[in-house]
Write an enzyme that holds these catalytic residues in place. Sequence first.
Site, PDB file in Angstrom:
ATOM      1  CE  LYS A   1      18.438  69.109  14.124  1.00 38.07           C
ATOM      2  NZ  LYS A   1      18.186  70.321  13.355  1.00 38.07           N
TER       3      LYS A   1
ATOM      4  NE  ARG B   1      15.212  65.045  14.428  1.00 37.70           N
ATOM      5  CZ  ARG B   1      14.659  66.222  14.704  1.00 37.70           C
ATOM      6  NH1 ARG B   1      13.485  66.554  14.176  1.00 37.70           N
ATOM      7  NH2 ARG B   1      15.254  67.075  15.519  1.00 37.70           N
TER       8      ARG B   1
ATOM      9  CD  GLU C   1      12.509  71.862   6.772  1.00 40.56           C
ATOM     10  OE1 GLU C   1      12.016  71.582   7.874  1.00 40.56           O
ATOM     11  OE2 GLU C   1      13.545  71.331   6.337  1.00 40.56           O
TER      12      GLU C   1
HETATM   13  N1  PXG Z   1      13.560  71.954  10.001  1.00 41.13           N
HETATM   14  C1  PXG Z   1      14.886  72.080  10.077  1.00 41.13           C
HETATM   15  C2  PXG Z   1      15.662  72.226   8.832  1.00 41.13           C
HETATM   16  C3  PXG Z   1      15.515  72.057  11.328  1.00 41.13           C
HETATM   17  O1  PXG Z   1      16.838  72.174  11.412  1.00 41.13           O
HETATM   18  C4  PXG Z   1      13.330  71.820  12.361  1.00 41.13           C
HETATM   19  C5  PXG Z   1      12.787  71.822  11.103  1.00 41.13           C
HETATM   20  C6  PXG Z   1      12.454  71.632  13.540  1.00 41.13           C
HETATM   21  O2  PXG Z   1      12.636  70.349  14.107  1.00 41.13           O
HETATM   22  P1  PXG Z   1      12.448  70.108  15.663  1.00 41.13           P
HETATM   23  O3  PXG Z   1      12.679  68.666  15.843  1.00 41.13           O
HETATM   24  O4  PXG Z   1      13.461  70.959  16.359  1.00 41.13           O
HETATM   25  O5  PXG Z   1      11.055  70.488  15.981  1.00 41.13           O
HETATM   26  C7  PXG Z   1      14.731  71.934  12.496  1.00 41.13           C
HETATM   27  C8  PXG Z   1      15.369  71.929  13.845  1.00 41.13           C
HETATM   28  C9  PXG Z   1      19.622  75.943  15.594  1.00 41.13           C
HETATM   29  C10 PXG Z   1      18.614  74.891  15.834  1.00 41.13           C
HETATM   30  O6  PXG Z   1      20.572  76.017  16.361  1.00 41.13           O
HETATM   31  C11 PXG Z   1      17.948  74.324  14.778  1.00 41.13           C
HETATM   32  C12 PXG Z   1      17.011  73.343  14.994  1.00 41.13           C
HETATM   33  C13 PXG Z   1      16.757  72.927  16.268  1.00 41.13           C
HETATM   34  C14 PXG Z   1      17.422  73.490  17.326  1.00 41.13           C
HETATM   35  C15 PXG Z   1      18.359  74.495  17.124  1.00 41.13           C
HETATM   36  O7  PXG Z   1      19.479  76.690  14.619  1.00 41.13           O
HETATM   37  N2  PXG Z   1      16.407  72.842  13.903  1.00 41.13           N
END
Ligand code: PXG
Length: 308
Positions: free
Chosen positions: A173, A73, A206
């Site tokens: 991201k 990703r 989301e």
């Molecule tokens: N949507 C968004 C906008 C994200 O930023 C997810 C979904 C979930 O994706 P994953 O691959 O983690 O299942 C994310 C992930 C933080 C933090 O510090 C944020 C994420 C992951 C880890 C830490 O706020 N976001």
Amino acid sequence: MTTVATESTVRTTPMNPFAPRADLKVWMGTEVVPVSEARVGVFDHGLLYGDGIFEGIRIYNGRIFKEAEHIRRFFESAKAIRLELPMTGEEISAAMYETMRANGITGDGYIRLVCTRGVGLLGISISHTACPMLIVIADKIALYPPEVYERGLRCIVSSVVRNNANSTSPRVKSLNYLNNVMAKLEAKDAGADEAVMINDEGHVSECTGDNIFLVRYGELLTPSPAEGILEGVTRSVVMELARRRHIPVSEKVLIRHDLYIADECFATGTAAEIVPITEINKRMIGDGKPGPITRMLMQDFVAYRNEE
Ligand code: PXG
């Protein structure tokens, strides 16, 4: 006339209670350095324009969870913004393990992988930059307290419209998370834990840092990537775990009403894993407690990540 710096003219940084611990080591570009030396320049386009990308990755039992998926990703985000990563996937993996070792992480932890466009001229053109900066932070992560998994999250539907997927794509991201930051702020102001974001077509996308799932008539429903979501790594695992349980899973257009009438609802993400959502805009979801399918998937997820 020269001005001599005296104690009264030297500005010192006020004590920051959220500052990283002083003995932390960070990968900066080519090597691990003490956090006090880990600095990005004020001319870095990551700072000036939010021009860069990141990943958030869990470490369970000294191993990087879903490493290949996160690296993939990361490269996809880079490709979308035409950022040439300065290291290969294998080199990034080695840097992550080296950073973990430097910080003595042998159990659970968290990795933040960042690549900025690097230092350049003032001006948004990417041709004004030459050296992307790759950063690896390995540390602890702030998690929801255990009681949240028992009571579930209370959410609002945010008035902050999700970025259009053809604009600042939520599938990247990127270092530009203001859309999410504003929605999270609105949730906190409303006394809620989280916000569900709606896109400019009125469809559910989301939460601010997590994907969202609904259960209705025993079926698992979640928005498709075209709705302006990040394709979560946890989301993919949960879809796989549901299939193993023969629970039908589909990506579907969902609107606010679907949230209100859901039998169950939960969010998924690297930090949260699977967290129940039991209230949205003051509507109780199901009976207001984490539902049976949610609980089953939560257990399956813990078993899965412990085996991986
Ligand atoms: N949507 C968004 C906008 C994200 O930023 C997810 C979904 C979930 O994706 P994953 O691959 O983690 O299942 C994310 C992930 C933080 C933090 O510090 C944020 C994420 C992951 C880890 C830490 O706020 N976001």
